[in-house]
Write a protein that holds these residues in place. Structure first.
Motif, PDB file in Angstrom:
ATOM      1  N   ARG A 126      -5.179  -7.055   1.761  1.00  8.93           N
ATOM      2  CA  ARG A 126      -5.360  -5.965   2.721  1.00  8.93           C
ATOM      3  C   ARG A 126      -4.785  -4.658   2.188  1.00  8.93           C
ATOM      4  O   ARG A 126      -5.371  -3.586   2.348  1.00  8.93           O
ATOM      5  N   ASP A 127      -3.622  -4.746   1.549  1.00  6.97           N
ATOM      6  CA  ASP A 127      -3.016  -3.548   0.956  1.00  6.97           C
ATOM      7  C   ASP A 127      -3.892  -2.989  -0.160  1.00  6.97           C
ATOM      8  O   ASP A 127      -4.078  -1.773  -0.276  1.00  6.97           O
TER       9      ASP A 127
ATOM     10  N   ARG B  25      -9.584   2.463  -0.523  1.00  7.54           N
ATOM     11  CA  ARG B  25     -10.206   3.358   0.455  1.00  7.54           C
ATOM     12  C   ARG B  25      -9.480   4.698   0.557  1.00  7.54           C
ATOM     13  O   ARG B  25      -9.961   5.619   1.205  1.00  7.54           O
ATOM     14  N   SER B  26      -8.317   4.794  -0.073  1.00 12.10           N
ATOM     15  CA  SER B  26      -7.493   6.000   0.041  1.00 12.10           C
ATOM     16  C   SER B  26      -7.665   6.898  -1.182  1.00 12.10           C
ATOM     17  O   SER B  26      -8.404   6.581  -2.121  1.00 12.10           O
TER      18      SER B  26
ATOM     19  N   SER C   3      -7.128  -3.362  -0.553  1.00  9.64           N
ATOM     20  CA  SER C   3      -8.334  -2.769   0.034  1.00  9.64           C
ATOM     21  C   SER C   3      -8.045  -1.375   0.562  1.00  9.64           C
ATOM     22  O   SER C   3      -8.850  -0.445   0.415  1.00  9.64           O
ATOM     23  N   GLN C   4      -6.869  -1.225   1.168  1.00  6.15           N
ATOM     24  CA  GLN C   4      -6.472   0.086   1.691  1.00  6.15           C
ATOM     25  C   GLN C   4      -6.294   1.095   0.560  1.00  6.15           C
ATOM     26  O   GLN C   4      -6.648   2.270   0.695  1.00  6.15           O
TER      27      GLN C   4
ATOM     28  N   PHE D  35       0.840  -1.206   0.000  1.00  7.75           N
ATOM     29  CA  PHE D  35       0.000   0.000   0.000  1.00  7.75           C
ATOM     30  C   PHE D  35       0.871   1.250   0.000  1.00  7.75           C
ATOM     31  O   PHE D  35       0.614   2.200  -0.729  1.00  7.75           O
TER      32      PHE D  35
ATOM     33  N   SER E 207       0.790   4.040  -2.893  1.00  6.92           N
ATOM     34  CA  SER E 207       0.294   5.372  -2.526  1.00  6.92           C
ATOM     35  C   SER E 207       1.243   6.477  -2.955  1.00  6.92           C
ATOM     36  O   SER E 207       0.841   7.639  -3.046  1.00  6.92           O
TER      37      SER E 207
END
Length: 1159
Positions: free
Chosen positions: A468-469, A475-476, A471-472, A444, A448
């Motif tokens: 998980r990364d 959401r960012s 999904s993050q 992530f 980013s």
């Protein structure tokens, strides 16, 4: 369900509801305030606008008491005035309608209005704080009146004109300037014609002049070039007068005056700029706000910029000083003092030049300056060392320069590289690979940091990313860049999120990305509600499924309709099932989202409205019904009909050419084949784009022409007849192009394509920069070849003569394209001869391959020449890297099957870039498909969903055996993507067979599945089609209808064809139509017309059942609150004696007053 509020007039309520009390009320004249006497007299005279203004004026300084109603009624009785409720109501409504629909009459009223009333009207327009007029227990919503008056076509223009004519004599100039500002900001800019300065006052107070100048500065981009010039002279004239200098050598252009001029400073002459005092220009540059102003001078020319830079330099500013460079705004784009410039100053200049992309033209010069500064900035440094300080000049780096960068350098400079716009896809691929080579793992945090470079991450890398990364990431803020990913990359992300046994990750997917979610995955996710869907965009198939699903769990339609995108899923059966009250209460949700509705849905809405409340039906909906229903629009209702239809998009509303002609005939009938003034143009709105050429040429009066031309500029697709009419009018108005001014050239921008090559050649010589700027801004259809040739010759004639020092064999004397040429020409690059393209220098091709590959009009010989150039520069195709292949664009189409087989197609992203081209031959497509399978090592059984998406049109090259090998688990999640392909009939039939495995028996498919399948539905057999319920016919996509084989389409029943809906009926091809029987053709015409299958609704208009739910007449169409809005609302906060009857009968006591604004 409470009864819908009835419509009454304000005065009717105030006076007649106290009829019994009024008989015993005092009746002497002196008991009534003079203002209320005036108000009563205006009621008697029928001047209700004057009466309202008297009431507003009275209430502004007096408290309204209950006895005032009695006194006014007593006064009216004393005058022996006799009227009934219906007659007064009709008179008032008629008066208001006239002022709304005939804004010329409103203008006349305001011209003749006595000064005090006019003063009240103007002050009312300015009033913001007191939006409610409170008369004891009656509240009049004046804010609504003001809001809708300022939004009504024509009314705004009336207010603009009367403000110029009268306001400055009645109110103080500051207040009048505020009124002008409000009205102008609510207009499209068409009010500011060049002659408007003749009506502007020349004796304004200083503060009022500054405020009005600020309004003109705010509207600069919406103002024509002629008007900009006229407004500049008005502003300059006032500034010169106030300067009052006796010495002509002293310039009136002070620092403060430059600030007042704002963007209009670009209209100063060279001589005027050179006369500016060094002290004043220095003072101006010292202003903190000067940089903001200089950042907005987008239309400055290089010559003018040089003069300003010279004057700034003369004011003892060090032009190499960092502080000075920061203050120059867009002047830095023309900086030319490069001698002795150091690397630090060059880097500061490059950073400031990011804003140069906002300039109107001259980008080739900007690119050259950036390249020169790049050389200076990297002196005594390697490119890797300087990378982070080069700003957006890095987009000018070649492949070899990018390849030379170390992964560590890219990692260190990522904060700069990730924010730069203008990267080519091939450059993004190289930089992303460098960045990820340093970071190894796609986490992530790493993602980013990538920003604009995210599109260079491979599909496979996204798919391998930790869930998980990922999904993050979604959401960012990084999710904002997801739209830059290719469909294959998006599918890679999606499969990671919602793959496996659970589809719970779906709810985390936002915005347009949600449209990639498959119908199958939606079936698997039970956790949907209307709240979850609010931030998501939907395909129509998704909306059909979700609306049906959610409508079973909620009884409140507003919960679903307020979601916006869900309206795409409302079917005719949903609309038909609504009661009259429910439909009318929720109709506004549909109209607010009209652009999301299909033509079939609009047709269903129109029928429902006609059925339940035709007298209040929004007029534009009549166009969705069979053409004969337009006969229900009487001449007295033409203006609301035109306003309503002019606010819609006719091409989406009426798809059949014959029916559209009938609608336009009604429009012409309403216009009496002429457009007399600007007010009529305002009322027409978007309809202007559909008027026949004859009306444009003969029917638009000279005084309406400037406003009409302003509207015609925005028309997306004028017919040849319309274009010919506009051209003739322009020649009449401006003469031959050779006599045009620079302002005329700028104003006529989009219309230059209407003129011949010979006509344009003179202005190409006279105004080459304006011509090239105009060409660079053209979007949409490819401009005519003649226009492109003029642009081409203009660039070639003004190019710098710098022959190649060592031309290739056979290239002596050939004017090969330079980088500057290619950059300036854009689509006009299609005019190079193949030999010119073959002779371009290698560095020129390397820097511009992607630009050339994006040119739409290249011929096969030109594509072949560019392919040969690619082979010369990059060697044989077997040596090409992914970024080489991606950069080719259309040029790749020139690769033969043997050359395609040589390419390294191991990456699905490489294949996805090739599959964006749709003109592949079957042989080429097969070579790409086989190349991918061989180079990647995948078999068809191994293909993931993102592979299928990336293969795109090359899937059409599969045979039936190969299609049968595709895994159902992968196919079912990309059905919608495959359904966009135009494959052969037998290929579509094979895909349909796979769809059966996913969705079951075709004869039982719901509307959402038919919509999801797209062209795949064209693979249905004759027997399957015949068994489909007729109500499903509108849910085929139009592309599927076009793909149905002619011999199968003719097997549809007449009833099925009649149920196609307007959009699908319009998609029927001439070949399909040619095999239909007479009965089928009649059914097809019914579908095109928007006829409904329920027979009683298709009866002649005279035979239709009479419904008068509120005993209203046709003018009630104008009075529903869900049309343009409420003119005046009266709100009753508590019980009132007048409502004793309402309370006893259970009627809703709320009253909507003056609901007389239609859509």
């Amino acid at each position: 369900m409470p009864q819908k509020p009835r419509t009454y007039s304000l005065f009717l309520f105030l006076f007649l509801n106290h009829e019994m009390a009024s008989h015993s009320a005092p009746s002497s004249r002196q008991d009534l305030h003079p203002l209320l006497q005036k108000m009563a007299e205006e009621i008697i005279d029928g001047s209700y606008l004057n009466a309202l203004l008297d009431l507003i004026q009275f209430q502004s300084s007096h408290l309204w008491t209950a006895d005032l109603s009695h006194k006014v009624l007593a006064y009216l009785n004393l005058q022996n005035v006799a009227f009934t409720i219906p007659s007064l109501q009709a008179a008032m409504e008629n008066h208001l309608e006239q002022r709304l629909y005939q804004p010329q009459k409103l203008l006349e009223d305001l011209r003749e209005m006595e000064a005090q009333r006019f003063h009240t009207a103007m002050k009312y327009l300015l009033e913001d704080k007191k939006d409610l007029l409170e008369l004891e227990d009656v509240v009049i919503d004046l804010g609504e009146v003001r809001k809708h008056a300022l939004q009504s076509p024509g009314v705004n223009r009336s207010l603009f004109l009367i403000t110029l004519e009268r306001c400055f004599q009645v109110l103080n100039s500051l207040e009048c300037v505020e009124v002008l500002g409000r009205v102008l900001r609510g207009s499209s800019g068409s009010f500011l014609q060049s002659d408007v300065t003749e009506r502007l006052p020349w004796d304004l107070r200083e503060d009022a002049f500054k405020n009005l100048s600020a309004v003109f500065k705010d509207l600069y981009d919406q103002t024509s070039a002629h008007s900009q010039r006229a407004l500049y002279f008005w502003m300059a004239g006032i500034l010169q007068t106030s300067f009052n200098a006796t010495d002509e050598s002293v310039s009136w252009v002070s620092a403060e005056n430059l600030w007042i001029l704002g963007r209009y400073m670009v209209h100063l002459s060279f001589e005027e700029i050179m006369k500016i005092s060094p002290i004043e220009i220095g003072l101006f540059i010292s202003y903190d706000n000067a940089t903001k102003q200089l950042d907005t001078i987008y239309d400055i020319t290089p010559e003018l910029a040089q003069v300003f830079l010279e004057r700034i330099s003369s004011s003892n500013f060090d032009m190499r000083n960092t502080s000075t460079i920061h203050r120059l705004g867009l002047l830095v784009c023309f900086y030319d003092d490069l001698e002795l410039l150091g690397a630090p100053a060059a880097r500061v200049l490059l950073h400031q030049m990011i804003k140069c992309s906002h300039l109107r033209g001259f980008q080739a010069g900007v690119q050259k300056l950036k390249a020169d500064l790049l050389d200076i900035a990297t002196e005594n440094q390697t490119l890797s060392e300087a990378l982070g300080s080069l700003s957006d000049a890095v987009v000018g780096l070649t492949y070899s320069q990018l390849e030379s960068l170390s992964p560590e350098a890219v990692h260190s400079a990522i904060s700069t590289l990730s924010q730069v716009s203008g990267w080519a896809k091939s450059q993004v691929i190289i930089l992303s690979a460098k960045y990820l080579a340093h970071n190894k793992v796609l986490s992530f945090y790493n993602v980013s940091q990538m920003g604009m470079l995210l599109a260079g991450v491979s599909t496979q890398a996204f798919y391998r990313m930790d869930l998980r990364d990922l999904s993050q990431v979604l959401r960012s803020t990084v999710s904002l860049h997801v739209s830059d990913l290719s469909p294959a990359q998006q599918q890679g992300v999606l499969r990671k999120m919602v793959g496996g046994d659970s589809a719970s990750g779906i709810v985390e997917i936002q915005g347009a990305f949600f449209k990639e979610v498959s119908l199958f995955d939606l079936w698997r996710e039970p956790g949907f509600n209307s709240t979850v869907l609010k931030e998501k965009e939907l395909r129509r198939s998704q909306a059909l499924f979700l609306y049906e699903l959610l409508s079973k769990t909620t009884r409140r339609p507003e919960e679903l309709l307020s979601t916006g995108e869900l309206v795409k899923g409302v079917t005719c059966s949903h609309i038909d099932a609504m009661s009259m009250d429910t439909f009318l209460a929720h109709y506004q949700y549909f109209e607010n989202n009209l652009s999301l509705l299909s033509p079939y849905q609009v047709n269903c809405l129109a029928w429902k409205y006609w059925e339940v409340s035709r007298t209040s039906m929004p007029p534009f909906l009549l166009a969705a019904l069979p053409a004969q229903y337009l006969a229900s629009v009487p001449a007295s209702q033409c203006v609301p009909f035109l306003i309503s239809l002019g606010k819609s998009q006719l091409n989406s509303l009426v798809l059949d050419a014959h029916k559209k002609n009938l609608v336009l005939r009604k429009v012409q009938q309403c216009l009496n084949n002429s457009i007399a003034d600007d007010f009529t143009v305002d009322i027409l709105g978007n309809l202007l784009c559909h008027l026949p050429g004859a009306i444009i040429y003969h029917g638009v009066s000279p005084r309406a022409w400037a406003t009409a031309l302003h509207g015609l500029r925005d028309c997306p697709d004028l017919s040849p007849e319309q274009k010919a009419a506009v051209r003739l009018r322009l020649l009449q108005q401006h003469g031959l192009p050779q006599n045009w001014t620079a302002e005329t050239m700028k104003d006529l921008g989009p219309f230059l394509v209407l003129f011949s090559e010979d006509e344009l050649s003179s202005i190409a010589t006279k105004f080459p920069d304006i011509l090239q700027q105009t060409a660079s801004k053209m979007a949409g259809p490819l401009p005519p070849k003649g226009f492109l040739w003029v642009v081409f010759e203009s660039v070639r004639n003004h190019r710098e003569k710098s022959p190649s020092p060592d031309p290739s064999p056979g290239c002596h004397g050939v004017a090969a394209p330079s980088s500057n040429d290619i950059f300036q020409l854009a689509e006009a690059n299609a005019c190079w001869a193949p030999e010119d393209l073959l002779c371009m220098e290698e560095d020129t091709f390397i820097r511009n391959a992607e630009l050339l590959g994006a040119v739409r009009g290249l011929s096969q010989p030109q594509l072949m020449a560019l392919k040969e150039k690619a082979v010369q520069v990059w060697d044989r195709p077997s040596y090409w890297r992914e970024y080489h292949i991606v950069s080719l664009g259309h040029i790749a189409l020139a690769l033969n099957e043997s050359e395609l087989e040589q390419l390294d197609l191991s990456s699905i992203d490489t294949v996805a870039s090739l599959s964006q081209q749709t003109e592949w031959t079957p042989g080429q497509a097969k070579s790409i498909l086989q190349g991918f399978l061989e180079d990647s090592g995948y078999s068809i059984q191994d293909l993931k969903s993102f592979h299928l998406v990336g293969l795109g049109a090359t899937l059409c090259a599969m045979n039936s055996t190969e299609i049968s090998l595709i895994k159902i688990s992968e196919f079912r999640v990309v059905v919608a993507r495959i359904g966009t392909l135009f494959c052969s009939t037998h290929v579509l039939a094979e895909f349909k067979r796979k769809a059966e495995v996913v969705f079951g028996d075709p004869t039982k498919w719901p509307s959402s599945v038919l919509q999801e399948l797209g062209t795949i539905a064209a693979g249905l057999t004759k027997e399957e089609l015949q068994m489909l319920n007729k109500d499903l016919m509108p849910y085929f996509q139009p592309s599927a209808i076009k793909c149905l084989p002619d011999e199968i389409f003719k097997e549809l029943s007449a009833e099925q064809i009649a149920s196609l809906g307007p959009e699908n009926a319009a998609a029927v091809t001439p070949a399909q139509r040619g095999l239909l029987s007479m009965v089928q053709l009649q059914s097809l015409q019914r579908a095109l017309d928007g006829a409904r299958t329920r027979s009683w609704l298709d009866a002649p208009l005279s035979a239709l059942p009479s419904r008068t739910p509120s005993s209203r007449s046709f003018p009630d169409l104008l009075r529903e609150p869900n049309h343009l809005g409420v003119m005046l609302k009266v709100q009753i906060p508590g019980p009132h004696p007048a409502f004793a009857e309402s309370e006893s009968t259970g009627k809703d006591p709320r009253i909507c007053i003056f609901n007389s604004l239609p859509r």
